[in-house]
Design an enzyme around this catalytic site. Sequence first.
Site, short mmCIF file in Angstrom:
data_model
loop_
_atom_site.label_atom_id
_atom_site.label_comp_id
_atom_site.label_asym_id
_atom_site.label_seq_id
_atom_site.Cartn_x
_atom_site.Cartn_y
_atom_site.Cartn_z
N LYS A 53 0.85 -1.20 0.00
CA LYS A 53 0.00 0.00 0.00
C LYS A 53 0.88 1.25 0.00
O LYS A 53 0.65 2.19 -0.77
CB LYS A 53 -0.93 0.00 1.23
CG LYS A 53 -2.05 -1.02 1.11
CD LYS A 53 -2.83 -1.21 2.41
CE LYS A 53 -3.80 -2.38 2.27
NZ LYS A 53 -4.48 -2.74 3.53
N GLN A 97 -4.28 -1.42 9.89
CA GLN A 97 -4.21 -2.75 9.28
C GLN A 97 -4.76 -3.81 10.25
O GLN A 97 -4.35 -3.86 11.42
CB GLN A 97 -2.75 -3.07 8.90
CG GLN A 97 -2.56 -4.37 8.15
CD GLN A 97 -3.23 -4.39 6.77
OE1 GLN A 97 -3.19 -3.41 6.03
NE2 GLN A 97 -3.86 -5.51 6.42
N ASP A 120 -10.86 3.12 4.51
CA ASP A 120 -11.21 1.70 4.41
C ASP A 120 -12.72 1.50 4.39
O ASP A 120 -13.20 0.42 4.06
CB ASP A 120 -10.62 0.92 5.61
CG ASP A 120 -9.37 0.14 5.24
OD1 ASP A 120 -9.16 -0.11 4.04
OD2 ASP A 120 -8.60 -0.21 6.16
#
Length: 293
Positions: A53, A97, A120
């Site tokens: 990412k 994460q 997200d």
Amino acid sequence: MSIILDGKATSNQIKEELTIQVKQIKDAGKRPPHLAAVLVGNDGASLTYVGSKVRSCERIGYDSTLIKLDDDISQEALLDTIEKLNNDPLLDGFIVQLPLPKHIDEEVVLHAINPNKDVDGFHPTNFGKMALGMQTFIPATPFGIMELLKRYKLDISGKHAVVIGRSHIVGRPMSILLSEKGNPGNATVTLTHSRTQNLADITREADIVVSALGVPNFLTADMVKDGAIIIDVGITRVPDADHPKGYVIVGDVHFDQVKEKASYITPVPGGVGPMTIAMLLQNTMLAYQRNQD
Ligand code: NAD
């Protein structure tokens, strides 16, 4: 024999489009979009995902920040970090994460993220907006699948879509997006899970199957209708002594069997995974644009 839905090539195309946008922003004398990733602990898979990412951000010209925290960080200290990121005016979006260590309540952490920076799309505010068909940050994996269907011009309107797995980050949002009004969309959706009975009877009726359960080679040819569209979300590290890394990545779909029956199929790797990253970058651009307004 099926056509491969090439997530790698499609994600590269999206990244090229974003690179052009970033260049225009910089040429106008403005700062580029800025994404941060919070990584707790040293889980190998998480390190790999976060690493790609961050590298993707750099490649397209975004600013990126990686915040690595110790495995034993307290929940309070993690929440303090999140509060700082929430209040940083030069940061457009950030992700935490998953999975987090057992002593940390994932729900508390995800709900602490400012919804305007939740690229997200896991915060209840954003999930609710998505479910109502409002513009918002859509969770990157289902968003990537919708984008892949769109760019390959696959018409799923009125078709029967079967989603395997009901997680909050993949299966559940996927089922909502596939059924929403729009193109792609308008599918008739069945959401299946670990308690579903006679799953194979259901998948055999499907025009499109999205498999997101995390069991290697679970979906076999006998579970699939001729000509179905098959989307494989699964990523499992399977030990393999012959491979330099000591493992191979295996999807939920028995690719070699199912590709002979499907009309379109995503490979693993190179299918849904790269699309997920591209859509995270896309969500960050949306966060940036809103931040600038
Ligand atoms: P999860 O473990 O949260 O959910 C798995 C789901 O599968 C559950 O809802 C469960 O009910 C269902 N399930 C389990 N066994 C089943 C069975 N035998 N029959 C039917 N349903 C069953 O997983 P997740 O976070 O949704 O991830 C699923 C997979 O997708 C994992 O392999 C994960 O690594 C992968 N993943 C990939 C990406 C990507 O970018 N490609 C992103 C997220 C997750």
